[in-house]
Write an enzyme that holds these catalytic residues in place. Structure first.
Site, PDB file in Angstrom:
ATOM      1  N   HIS A  81       0.972   1.541   7.770  1.00  0.00           N
ATOM      2  CA  HIS A  81       0.169   2.758   7.930  1.00  0.00           C
ATOM      3  C   HIS A  81       0.056   3.122   9.408  1.00  0.00           C
ATOM      4  O   HIS A  81       0.214   4.295   9.780  1.00  0.00           O
ATOM      5  CB  HIS A  81      -1.210   2.535   7.321  1.00  0.00           C
ATOM      6  CG  HIS A  81      -2.206   3.606   7.635  1.00  0.00           C
ATOM      7  ND1 HIS A  81      -2.518   4.629   6.752  1.00  0.00           N
ATOM      8  CD2 HIS A  81      -2.981   3.825   8.742  1.00  0.00           C
ATOM      9  CE1 HIS A  81      -3.423   5.412   7.307  1.00  0.00           C
ATOM     10  NE2 HIS A  81      -3.719   4.946   8.514  1.00  0.00           N
ATOM     11  N   GLU A  82      -0.217   2.141  10.254  1.00  0.00           N
ATOM     12  CA  GLU A  82      -0.351   2.424  11.682  1.00  0.00           C
ATOM     13  C   GLU A  82       0.978   2.864  12.285  1.00  0.00           C
ATOM     14  O   GLU A  82       1.020   3.757  13.140  1.00  0.00           O
ATOM     15  CB  GLU A  82      -0.901   1.199  12.415  1.00  0.00           C
ATOM     16  CG  GLU A  82      -2.275   0.750  11.940  1.00  0.00           C
ATOM     17  CD  GLU A  82      -3.303   1.873  11.957  1.00  0.00           C
ATOM     18  OE1 GLU A  82      -3.178   2.794  12.783  1.00  0.00           O
ATOM     19  OE2 GLU A  82      -4.230   1.843  11.124  1.00  0.00           O
ATOM     20  N   HIS A 118       1.552   6.493  11.719  1.00  0.00           N
ATOM     21  CA  HIS A 118       0.922   7.329  12.740  1.00  0.00           C
ATOM     22  C   HIS A 118       1.806   7.419  13.981  1.00  0.00           C
ATOM     23  O   HIS A 118       1.936   8.492  14.580  1.00  0.00           O
ATOM     24  CB  HIS A 118      -0.437   6.754  13.127  1.00  0.00           C
ATOM     25  CG  HIS A 118      -1.543   7.067  12.169  1.00  0.00           C
ATOM     26  ND1 HIS A 118      -1.837   8.362  11.762  1.00  0.00           N
ATOM     27  CD2 HIS A 118      -2.454   6.263  11.548  1.00  0.00           C
ATOM     28  CE1 HIS A 118      -2.871   8.329  10.933  1.00  0.00           C
ATOM     29  NE2 HIS A 118      -3.251   7.080  10.782  1.00  0.00           N
TER      30      HIS A 118
END
Length: 336
Positions: free
Chosen positions: A130-131, A134
């Site tokens: 998920h990071e 980003h």
């Protein structure tokens, strides 16, 4: 599109700075605020990531002092086609993580010791995916600059009370000062919400694609949200403008369904990931609450070649059987 969004957000934050300056000191105050905003823009671009990492007292780690954590990030970065980001560890029992940096070549990801201790290998992988999503979408620059600006605008609004109340060149007097104190931080919060709430859904989707299984991330979000509700994060409490950088709102006792929350509802995010899992599996029935065991029922398409282990009891005080339960050594000694 991300470049345009960043430019629009910078323009909005600059306008807020100028508006507060005008309320404090008229046209002269507006020009001073414009200069401050320009300086803040430049400083944020080059240094905001360092500030965020420093505020959270994050320590950089590598394959020597955090081998499993580092290997997870390394494998996921390769899977996503990204350069290896700098990898940090936050000595905090609250499970959480964030990404920062102005571009993929200068990105950093950070996870808390609480995240590594309370989540399974697969759940940690999903969070870091998920990071990295980003980073891949270049959300990190936008989110970091907005966090820096929001904090600065809040401070400027507070200074307005002391600097603007009795100035002859304040066209609105004390009413203008009150407006600066109340409206500016509120407007900054609205901009933060505009960034975070939409980008979290997209990062969830892309992160699930990177790690290969949406239910891993759904299970991780559930654990992190429950942990954040009862475990405080003092560094985040001291710097609430950073809250939207984290995968789950780190502010203790924050209601996730609140209209003005920096994050979308965790339940809604989990539901979206469950729906994504159904689509990937070609199923039509409603998915139950995700667990790592369920996630392992089919082989993932990501970098993990074996089924995940069974889920531990909900929110154990001390993990019993996950990759971090073997007392890995970090920069400050053993984590468990």
């Amino acid at each position: 599109m991300n470049t345009l969004r960043t430019a629009m957000l910078l323009a909005a934050m600059t306008a807020l700075f100028m508006g507060v300056g005008f309320l404090i000191g008229g046209s002269g105050g507006m020009m001073i605020a414009l200069l401050i905003a320009a300086g803040t823009n430049l400083f944020s671009y080059w240094n905001a990531d360092k500030m965020v990492l420093s505020m959270n007292r994050a320590v950089e780690v590598d394959e020597k002092n955090a081998p499993e954590y580092y290997a997870i990030v390394q494998a996921l970065a390769k899977q996503a086609g990204l350069p290896m980001p700098r990898t940090y560890l936050i000595d905090n029992p609250q499970p959480n993580a964030f990404a920062t940096g102005r571009n993929p070549q200068n990105a950093a990801v950070a996870a808390s010791t609480g995240l590594l201790q309370r989540l399974t290998h697969e759940e940690v992988a999903a969070v870091m995916a998920h990071e990295l999503a980003h980073v891949q979408h270049r959300d990190t620059l936008t989110m970091t600059i907005v966090a820096t600006f929001a904090g600065a605008i809040s401070m400027l609004g507070n200074f307005a009370f002391f600097l603007g109340g009795n100035r002859d060149n304040n066209p609105f007097g004390f009413v203008g000062v009150l407006a600066a104190m109340i409206v500016a931080p509120f407007a900054a919060m609205i901009v933060q919400m505009a960034v975070s709430r939409t980008r979290e859904y997209e990062a969830d989707r892309r992160g699930a694609e990177i790690c290969g299984h949406p239910l891993w991330l759904a299970s991780a979000l559930d654990k992190i949200a429950r942990g954040a509700e009862r475990i405080p994060n003092p560094d985040a409490e001291r710097n609430p403008a950073m809250a939207h950088l984290f995968i789950i709102n780190p502010l203790h006792g924050e209601r996730m369904d609140n209209l003005f929350s920096t994050h979308p509802s965790t339940d809604n995010r989990i539901a979206a990931l469950q729906e994504m899992a159904q689509q990937m599996a070609g199923g039509t029935q409603a998915a139950p609450r995700p667990t790592p065991r369920q996630a392992g029922e089919q082989q993932p398409s990501g970098p993990w070649g074996q089924a995940p282990q069974a889920e531990q009891p909900a929110e154990p005080e001390r993990p019993k059987a996950n990759p971090w339960g073997r007392n890995p050594t970090g920069p400050k000694g053993r984590w468990s």
